[in-house]
Design a protein around this motif. Structure first.
Motif, PDB file in Angstrom:
ATOM      1  N   SER A  44     -10.876  -3.808   3.065  1.00 39.38           N
ATOM      2  CA  SER A  44     -12.093  -4.625   3.003  1.00 39.38           C
ATOM      3  C   SER A  44     -13.331  -3.755   2.826  1.00 39.38           C
ATOM      4  CB  SER A  44     -12.236  -5.470   4.273  1.00 39.38           C
ATOM      5  OG  SER A  44     -11.167  -6.378   4.377  1.00 39.38           O
ATOM      6  N   GLN A  74     -12.857 -11.794   3.236  1.00 42.51           N
ATOM      7  CA  GLN A  74     -11.864 -12.136   4.255  1.00 42.51           C
ATOM      8  C   GLN A  74     -12.434 -13.173   5.219  1.00 42.51           C
ATOM      9  OE1 GLN A  74     -10.392  -8.550   5.991  1.00 42.51           O
ATOM     10  NE2 GLN A  74      -8.639  -9.536   6.954  1.00 42.51           N
ATOM     11  N   ASP A 153      -9.968 -11.062  -1.042  1.00 45.92           N
ATOM     12  CA  ASP A 153      -9.552 -10.323   0.149  1.00 45.92           C
ATOM     13  C   ASP A 153      -8.764 -11.252   1.079  1.00 45.92           C
ATOM     14  OD1 ASP A 153      -9.221  -8.574   2.239  1.00 45.92           O
ATOM     15  OD2 ASP A 153     -11.339  -8.079   2.480  1.00 45.92           O
ATOM     16  N   GLU A 154      -7.471 -11.139   1.053  1.00 44.00           N
ATOM     17  CA  GLU A 154      -6.551 -11.950   1.871  1.00 44.00           C
ATOM     18  C   GLU A 154      -6.768 -13.458   1.770  1.00 44.00           C
ATOM     19  OE1 GLU A 154      -5.152 -10.815   5.720  1.00 44.00           O
ATOM     20  OE2 GLU A 154      -6.066  -8.841   5.507  1.00 44.00           O
TER      21      GLU A 154
HETATM   22 MG   LIG Z   1      -9.578  -6.497   5.662  1.00 47.91          MG
END
Ligand SMILES: [Mg+2]
Ligand SMILES: Nc1ncnc2c1ncn2[C@@H]1O[C@H](COP(=O)(O)OP(=O)(O)OP(=O)(O)O)[C@@H](O)[C@H]1O
Length: 483
Positions: A44, A74, A153-154
């Motif tokens: 991240s 995220q 991000d995820e």
């Molecule tokens: Mg992360």
């Protein structure tokens, strides 16, 4: 293939942590470039450097002329009070004669939502949507930015299998349109499905780039520096007394006549599709929400409904699904968060034994390998997965008689998952009972002793975990009930 973005020698230091150490990274047009690494590896942070949110201490980021970068972070960034449409066009609403054109905004919103397969009224306030739906709104917004590079991000951590399938389809579509995608996920199967190459980060350094088609074992080995022999190390034992009894629990319109038991030493899994009522049942049992009829017993004693304190006194614990919202005090330290529910057991004659509390917190942080500069670091400075570990650690420390875990390993890396499973084993070996709510089928099957499957707010059936297949669980999960 044209190179859209190149980062060279990126180093980023925070007080107490070298988050990135000389990382090179590039994105080409028409590729999905996966960033893989353990919790706290620096993924991240690298994204935020690429996006210009952080200035690197050294190194450079170059973006090709005319290329926009859009990032889905995220932590979701939607404004809960605003509508879906307002969020989609935040800061750049369509105008007509200088005035915001609401009709056009709603029309455009419908089109964007259709692209991500989300069927909600664009006038709905975002706070009324589930986490997965909010994620889809974020993605729709990024699509509208016409990004040349899209970073996710995820995004799949909170999505169901079907939603993930849809997202991967959308990603493949925009890749084919020439967009360069950066994709972060802890689900190695997703990487196998979509990655064109995989950059692996370990402790802030890039330790290798794997080509498409690399095996799960290769990824794990490079990521954690060792092989993981047993992904689901469940050790079952003879169950003892019933510690949790949920009897005919009903909440009108939500769940109906739900009954099950969990015995000492047992892990009982609750499987089902999203919306099957799993989270609602455990929240009601814990006293967060009310129920209309039925009752809950802990170790033979009936709980008063809607009373969290009474549930905790009786020895019930709940690690909630929405941990940022319900599980953590972000501005407090790691140590304070770990100690939040242990206060009582660390109290002697009414005085909190801080030394003992810190020692226990320290042991738990080590067992879960929480990546932190120390117990005094603020939780909001931890990486997403490490924040997750803190919430779980706090409840494991509280050592309740019955622990309910709602989606405990979301956003947690493969190595840390196994550590959480080992702690579940330790709890049950000590005679505690665990109720494991999870959408991750291999996890419920691999770590439970019995599985209760819910569908449409009812118990559709129960299966022994051993030898059960995902198909058998799914067959019950999609069951229809006649009214
Ligand atoms: Mg992360
Ligand atoms: N604002 C901050 N202040 C101090 N340390 C930070 C800050 N942001 C990140 N870090 C540290 O930098 C390291 C890398 O964090 P990062 O969030 O990039 O990890 P990650 O790879 O994204 O992990 P995860 O898989 O858990 O999301 C961690 O040790 C983290 O604690």
């Amino acid at each position: 293939m044209a190179e859209l973005l190149r980062a060279e020698g990126i180093t980023k230091r925070f007080t107490g942590a070298l988050a990135l150490d000389g990382v090179d990274f590039a994105v080409n047009s028409g590729e999905v470039h996966v960033l893989l690494g353990e919790n706290g590896a620096g993924k991240s942070t690298l994204v935020k450097v690429l996006a210009g949110v952080y200035r690197p201490d050294s190194g450079s980021v170059r973006v090709a002329d005319g290329v926009n970068l859009a990032v889905i972070y995220q932590e979701l960034t939607l404004v809960p009070e605003l509508s879906v449409a307002e969020n989609l066009f935040l800061g750049r609403p369509p105008r007509r004669f200088g005035v915001v054109d609401r009709a056009r905004m709603l029309r455009d919103a419908v089109g964007l939502l259709a692209r991500v397969g989300l069927r909600v009224d664009p006038a709905t306030p975002v706070k009324e949507l589930g986490i997965a739906q909010q994620q889809m709104v974020e993605i729709a917004r990024a699509l509208d930015l016409n990004a040349g590079v899209l970073v996710l991000d995820e995004p799949t951590a909170v999505l169901t299998d079907t939603e993930t399938d849809r997202l991967l389809e959308i990603m493949a579509e925009i890749r084919d349109q020439g967009v360069g995608l950066v994709f972060i996920t802890h689900h190695l199967d997703e990487i196998r499905r979509i990655a064109d190459r995989v950059t692996v980060l370990r402790d802030g350094r890039s330790v290798g780039v794997l080509p498409a088609g690399s095996s799960v074992e290769q990824m794990i080995e490079l990521m954690v520096g060792r092989a993981i022999s047993e992904q689901y190390p469940r050790r079952s034992q003879e169950p003892g007394d019933v510690l949790l009894k949920v009897d005919s629990l009903t909440r009108d319109g939500r769940f109906t006549d739900v009954s099950f038991e969990v015995r000492a030493g047992e892990v009982v899994g609750i499987a089902g599709l999203v919306g099957a009522g799993r989270t609602e049942v455990v929240r009601a049992a814990f006293g967060v929400d009310h129920y209309d009829s039925g009752h809950v017993e802990v170790a033979g004693r009936r709980l008063p409904g809607g009373d969290v304190r009474a549930a905790m006194r009786a020895g019930l614990g709940l690690v909630p699904e929405d941990r940022k919202g319900q599980g953590l005090v972000l501005t407090s330290s790691v140590g304070e968060n770990l100690g939040l529910v242990t206060l009582r057991s660390a109290t002697r004659a009414g005085i909190v034994d801080r030394k003992r509390q810190r020692r226990h917190a320290d042991e738990m942080a080590t067992a879960l390998r929480v990546k932190t500069s120390g117990l005094d670091q603020e939780v909001r400075e931890l990486s997403g997965g490490n924040q997750q570990k803190v919430v779980i650690g706090k409840w494991l420390l509280a050592d309740p008689r019955v622990l309910v875990l709602d989606e405990p390993t979301r956003g947690v890396d493969v190595g840390a998952k196994v550590e959480i499973y080992e702690l579940i084993n330790r709890m049950t070996a000590a005679g505690r009972a665990v109720l494991l709510v999870s959408s991750d089928l291999p996890e419920v099957i691999g770590m439970s002793d019995r599985i209760v499957v819910m569908a449409h707010g009812r118990v559709a059936g129960e299966l022994p975990a051993r030898g059960t297949t995902q198909d058998e669980v799914m067959a019950l999960a999609v069951q229809e009930f006649s009214a």
